[in-house]
Structure formats: structure tokens, C-alpha cells
Design an enzyme around this catalytic site. Structure first.
Site, PDB file in Angstrom:
ATOM      1  N   LEU A   8       0.915  -1.325   0.013  1.00 23.19           N
ATOM      2  CA  LEU A   8       0.426  -0.252   0.137  1.00 23.19           C
ATOM      3  C   LEU A   8       1.032   1.566   0.340  1.00 23.19           C
ATOM      4  CD1 LEU A   8      -2.730  -1.074   2.791  1.00 23.19           C
ATOM      5  CD2 LEU A   8      -3.098  -0.359   0.164  1.00 23.19           C
ATOM      6  N   GLY A   9       1.975   0.940   0.812  1.00 26.67           N
ATOM      7  CA  GLY A   9       2.860   2.481   0.945  1.00 26.67           C
ATOM      8  C   GLY A   9       4.534   2.380   1.238  1.00 26.67           C
ATOM      9  N   HIS A  10       5.298   3.189   0.660  1.00 27.96           N
ATOM     10  CA  HIS A  10       5.899   2.883   1.247  1.00 27.96           C
ATOM     11  C   HIS A  10       6.770   3.869   2.312  1.00 27.96           C
ATOM     12  CE1 HIS A  10       7.938  -0.037  -1.497  1.00 27.96           C
ATOM     13  NE2 HIS A  10       7.105   0.492  -2.279  1.00 27.96           N
ATOM     14  N   GLY A  11       7.308   4.087   3.824  1.00 25.20           N
ATOM     15  CA  GLY A  11       7.514   5.405   4.594  1.00 25.20           C
ATOM     16  C   GLY A  11       8.975   5.064   4.351  1.00 25.20           C
ATOM     17  N   GLY A  24       9.108   2.149   6.516  1.00 23.77           N
ATOM     18  CA  GLY A  24       9.131   0.676   6.626  1.00 23.77           C
ATOM     19  C   GLY A  24       7.803   0.669   5.950  1.00 23.77           C
ATOM     20  N   VAL A  27       3.715  -0.713   4.175  1.00 25.26           N
ATOM     21  CA  VAL A  27       2.718  -0.992   4.781  1.00 25.26           C
ATOM     22  C   VAL A  27       2.113  -1.571   3.249  1.00 25.26           C
ATOM     23  CG1 VAL A  27       0.353   0.064   5.205  1.00 25.26           C
ATOM     24  CG2 VAL A  27       2.088   1.093   5.725  1.00 25.26           C
ATOM     25  N   LYS A  74       1.763  -2.701   8.249  1.00 23.10           N
ATOM     26  CA  LYS A  74       3.043  -2.207   8.306  1.00 23.10           C
ATOM     27  C   LYS A  74       3.728  -2.178   9.480  1.00 23.10           C
ATOM     28  CE  LYS A  74       4.293   3.103   9.659  1.00 23.10           C
ATOM     29  NZ  LYS A  74       3.517   4.275  10.257  1.00 23.10           N
ATOM     30  N   ASP A 117       3.461  15.673  12.338  1.00 21.31           N
ATOM     31  CA  ASP A 117       3.556  14.657  10.487  1.00 21.31           C
ATOM     32  C   ASP A 117       1.784  14.886  10.027  1.00 21.31           C
ATOM     33  OD1 ASP A 117       5.540  14.682   8.326  1.00 21.31           O
ATOM     34  OD2 ASP A 117       5.113  12.595   8.595  1.00 21.31           O
TER      35      ASP A 117
END
Ligand SMILES: Nc1ncnc2c1ncn2[C@@H]1O[C@H](COP(=O)(O)OP(=O)(O)OP(=O)(O)O)[C@@H](O)[C@H]1O
Length: 541
Positions: free
Chosen positions: A140-143, A146, A148, A163, A261
Site C-alpha cells: 500500500l505504501g512505503h515510508g 518501512g 505497509v 505496517k 506530521d
């Protein structure tokens, strides 16, 4: 190809639909090979397996969809008839990696060079204590912290977002703080899930990675704006989202938690309900009020003046970010898209027609980086809007900044045709299909929006409205906007010692969280006022 897609897999797309096919069935035995994964049958030399037969997709190029559907139906049986030695083994399926790079170099080959757990479709994450399994279907996503992953939970017939924190002590520790704060918010402050904060469902350690399972949400507000071609959303949607975000901010302030954030990317739309509901995510940078450790926080466009200048900060920094988000929802573009911190400050000063108050500048650590102390009182350029406010500080020119920092500040493009907040909002093009008779109502709501934003993107954190004060503004309540809003003072909160205790041994154990009690505050009302600012607002009509 969609943005970000190429980085997902080594060349091949980790398709949601593939995952969904398998996931919806809830069992690997009913797995149907994807049409993309075929090439025409070539008799294998001896005993063969699925892996030797299947190479990602050539058949699709050769034949059309209906034929593919027929050819792939009963494909295993067909292979068996053609070659009695053929054996299907799922274990030998080529893995569709979701993590990039997918070369295992750390943690006994489980992690890549970035300390990320190497995931592939149908990778199973397990909470060893509860035996709960999470089948990875997509990313679903990177951040920073780490990855998700979208995971299937067969017991509940549903997806969750997991996550998976990088396998590094600092990330692990900070992620435990996220777990603890969210747990406190969910359980103590929002047990009925009414305050638009993401729900945490589980946490555990798998292959030395802390994994946090969240309820599955949809697109974020940045994606929504992007889908709308960076045009602003209609005022009633901006109003609806503002109200919901304020709900979350009220709870967070009561809990003494600063998100640190807040930005459109961290506000997700829930796909479960109608009308759409948003939820705040990513408490990975959050901290407790009065226990602020880090000074380099908040994403630049949404960074508050006090953080920029190195002044002690409170939950008021989230209200600044919230103001920036509300403006962006309406304008489709960020209000302060600073290309550097200097550019950010210049934009704030230009758009708001003022600067941070002298007592903040006097005590902030980084003032000299951006301001010159001119000793004698300096009269701000835009006196009209600030009733003749004067200052002992003047912002550095670009040349002065360069001389001091030994580098020229990056300055970004100005996107709006107008400089002042009032003008930017008033002159923003009307929606194409806005009926003539709606225009005066729209203008009045825009006035309310400007007044609302003024209370949020207020330089002085002490004067900036609290979430509760902002929640009574006519822009949020929908009451007619007749005068600039003057919130009532909030009752000072009785100081509470906030303790966030983190369970350092996650895996289903006990939760230790803060003991807090929400403080009741006054409601607010609008008092008539006929100052210059108000008259200026009315001129916009
Ligand atoms: N509950 C969820 N449901 C759906 N998608 C999610 C969920 N939580 C996170 N995501 C997706 O994963 C992305 C990264 O999540 P998150 O912001 O929590 O990670 P992060 O590592 O802290 O990111 P950042 O570097 O922005 O701080 C989000 O932008 C979102 O696209």
C-alpha cells in the site's frame, strides 16, 4: 503505469486483482493461475513443474481475452493430460516480489539492504503468540519506517493494512511509541471509533520486524486532490473534512499528543462508509506535549513557524498544519510550498502579511538564521492588516541569507496570481457548474473560510485557535457567517502527568498506556467586531 508501480516488483506488477482472486477464496487450494502467467504449451522434457512451464506472459499478446479464459479453465487438468509427469507445486511458483530491492542481504537473507523484510505475494506474517496469520497481497505504501502491506485475514474475511517496520533499533523503538499512543487514543479517548483516528488491531514481531496491523483504509487526501487534477474541492467537502479532522485533533489535544506530521498524505478516506469519512494515520512521529525531544519535525509545507524557528512547541503545531491542509483542500495546491525553509518563511510572511511575534523571535533558537535584529523598532510593511504592529526584527534578504549560510536559499515558483490570503481565496476560480444564484452564498462561505484560516495559520502559537475553539467556527458549524469569529477562552487545562509506557515485548501481551482524563472546555461564540480586517473581508464580496 501508475505512479510508484515500477518500484513495487522486479519488473512485474503485483496486481491487486491477482491477490484478490486468491484472497477472496480464502484458501490457496482454489488458486486460479493468472492468464498473464502463461505462454503456449511446449512439451516438457521429462518431469516438469509449474515453474518450468510458466514464464510471465506472452499468451496475452497472442490471444484475446475470451480465448485466454477458455484456455486457462481447467488448465492443470489439461497439462496433466498432455504430460502425465506434470506436477503442480505452488511452492515452485515464481515469487512476485513486493519489496524492492528483493535481494536478501541482511537478517539471514530475510531483509534487503534497506533493512526491509522482503515480501512477495502470499507471504505470510504470523503473530506467533495468537497464531493470527496475515497473508500479504499487495503493497500500500512505503515510508520512512518501512512498508505497509495489504493483507488478507481469512478468519474475518477482510483486509487489513500491516505496517512492517524496518529491522533497526531506532525505528523499532519509535514504532513502539506509535503503537502505544494509538492504543491510548483508541481505547481511552475514542472507544467507540467516533473521532476519525485510525484503529490499531494488533502488533507483533515477525522475523525481527515489528508489525502493526491497522484497519484497512483507502486513498489519502493528496491522492484525492491529484485525482481532481489539482483543482480544489467544493466548499461543502472542505467543510465536512475539516470538521472530521477537528474531531481527531480535539481528542489528540485532550490526550496531550502532538501528531507532528499532519499532511494530506496522512489523512486517509475510509472506504467502508458513506458519506466518506476520513481518518488520521501515521503516529510514527508523534510525541507527548511537554516531552518534545526532536526539533526537526513536520513535513516542510506544513511546518509551523515555531518549529521552523526552533521555539518550544505544543499541540498548536498540528493546528498550523491543519490550516495548511484546509487551504490546500480548497485551492488544490499547497498554501506554503516552500522549496527551502527560507522560502517557506518568506511565503508565510507574504501570504499572511505579518511575521512571528517578537517574543517568539527573541526566544527561538534559529531566529538569527532568518532574521536580523535591528534593535530599533521596525514597522511591518503591511501595517493595515496588522494595525500598525512593529518589530525589532527584520527578515533577511536572500543575499543576507546567502552570506550567512554560505548557500543561496532555494526559492520555489509562486503558483497563485494573488499574494494575500484573502485575495487568493476570494479570486480562486468558481466551480464550472456553480449556478449563478449560488455565487453570493459561495462568496460568503469563502469569507468564513478566510476567517477560519486566519485563526489557524496564526504566527503566534499562543493566539492560534485550539481544535475546540476552531470547531465552533461558522465555517465548520455551517451557521451563517456574520462577523469575524472570536472564540471564547478555553479553561486552562489542569496539568496532567502524561506517561506513555511502551510494552517492549510485543506479541499479544498487555497494553500499558497513559492515564489521562479529557478536559472539558468552554464553547465559543462569535462576537461582533468591526476592525479593519473585518471590513477588508467584507470588501471581498
Ligand atoms: N490503514 C491504512 N490503510 C491503507 N493504507 C495505509 C494505511 N496505513 C498506511 N497506509 C499507506 O501506507 C503509506 C505509509 O504509511 P505511514 O505514513 O504510516 O508510514 P510511514 O513509514 O510512517 O510514512 P512516512 O515516511 O510518510 O512517515 C501511507 O501513505 C498510505 O498510503
Amino acid at each position: 503505469m501508475e505512479e510508484g508501480e515500477s518500484s513495487r516488483v522486479d519488473g512485474s506488477r503485483a496486481g491487486e486483482s491477482d491477490g484478490a482472486t486468491s484472497a477472496d477464496s480464502g484458501s490457496s487450494s482454489s488458486w486460479k493461475p493468472s492468464a498473464k502467467a502463461f505462454r503456449p504449451y511446449v512439451p516438457p522434457p521429462q518431469s516438469s513443474t509449474w515453474a518450468t512451464l510458466v514464464k510471465p506472459g506472452t499468451l496475452r499478446v497472442i490471444v484475446g481475452k475470451p480465448l485466454v479464459a477458455r484456455v486457462t479453465k481447467d488448465i492443470l487438468e489439461t497439462f496433466q493430460i498432455c504430460n502425465p509427469n506434470f506436477k503442480y507445486s505452488e511452492a515452485l511458483n515464481p515469487k512476485r516480489f513486493l519489496t524492492n530491492p528483493s535481494v536478501g542481504v541482511l537478517n539471514d537473507g530475510h531483509d534487503n539492504a534497506n533493512s526491509d523484510l522482503i515480501l512477495h505475494v502470499n507471504f505470510v506474517l504470523v503473530n506467533m503468540e495468537s497464531k493470527q496469520r496475515y497473508i500479504v497481497k499487495d503493497i500500500l505504501g512505503h515510508g520512512t519506517f518501512g512498508q505497509v502491506a495489504k493483507c488478507w485475514v481469512s478468519e474475518t474475511n477482510s483486509y487489513v493494512a500491516v505496517k512492517i517496520i524496518k529491522n533497526e533499533p531506532a525505528y523499532y523503538q519509535q514504532a513502539l511509541v506509535e503503537v502505544s499512543m494509538l492504543h491510548m487514543l483508541n481505547q481511552k479517548f475514542d472507544p467507540d471509533d467516533k473521532h476519525h483516528i485510525v484503529r490499531i488491531l494488533d502488533y507483533f514481531v515477525y522475523q525481527r520486524h515489528l508489525c502493526i496491523a491497522f484497519e484497512m483504509l483507502g486513498s489519502n487526501l493528496y491522492e484525492l486532490i491529484k485525482m481532481n487534477n489539482y483543482k480544489g474541492l467544493s466548499l461543502n467537502i472542505v467543510q465536512m473534512f475539516s470538521k472530521q479532522i477537528l474531531h481527531a485533533l480535539i481528542v489528540m489535544k485532550d490526550a496531550g499528543i502532538i501528531h507532528c506530521d499532519l499532511k494530506p498524505e496522512n489523512i486517509l478516506i475510509s472506504t467502508r462508509v458513506k458519506p466518506p469519512e476520513i481518518k488520521i494515520i501515521d503516529f510514527g512521529s508523534a510525541c507527548m506535549e511537554g516531552r518534545t525531544i526532536y526539533s526537526y519535525i513536520q513535513s516542510r509545507y506544513y511546518r509551523s513557524p515555531e518549529v521552523l524557528l526552533g521555539y518550544p512547541y505544543t499541540t498548536a503545531i498540528d493546528m498550523w498544519s491543519f490550516g495548511c491542509i484546509v487551504a490546500e483542500l480548497f485551492l488544490g495546491l499547497p498554501l506554503f510550498p516552500g522549496a527551502s525553509e527560507y522560502d517557506l518563511l518568506k511565503r508565510m510572511i507574504e501570504i499572511l502579511g505579518g511575521q512571528p511575534p517578537d517574543d517568539l523571535l527573541r526566544d527561538a533558537k534559529n531566529t538569527s538564521k532568518f532574521f536580523k535584529h535591528i534593535g530599533s523598532i521596525y514597522r511591518l510593511e503591511d501595517d493595515e492588516a496588522h494595525n500598525g504592529v512593529t518589530s525589532a526584527y527584520r527578515v533577511l534578504t536572500e543575499e543576507e541569507y546567502e552570506a550567512r549560510e554560505s548557500k543561496r536559499p532555494k526559492m520555489g515558483k509562486r503558483y497563485f496570481n494573488f499574494v494575500k490570503l484573502e485575495d487568493i481565496i476570494a479570486n480562486y476560480p468558481y466551480r464550472k457548474n456553480l449556478p449563478e444564484e449560488e455565487i453570493s452564498k459561495e462568496n460568503l462561505t469563502r469569507l468564513a473560510l478566510v476567517d477560519f484560516l486566519r485563526g489557524l495559520v496564526e504566527f503566534d502559537p499562543g493566539k492560534r485557535w485550539s481544535p475546540l475553539q476552531a470547531s465552533h467556527h461558522p465555517f465548520v458549524t455551517g451557521e451563517p457567517f456574520t462577523c469575524p469569529y472570536k472564540p471564547l477562552l478555553e479553561t486552562p487545562r489542569i496539568p496532567v502527568i502524561h506517561t506513555v509506557t511502551v510494552d517492549h515485548n510485543p506479541g499479544g501481551g498487555h497494553w500499558l498506556a497513559a492515564g489521562l482524563s479529557p478536559q472539558v472546555s468552554n464553547s465559543s461564540r462569535c462576537l461582533p467586531q468591526h476592525g479593519a480586517h473585518f471590513q477588508k473581508l467584507w470588501k471581498l464580496r
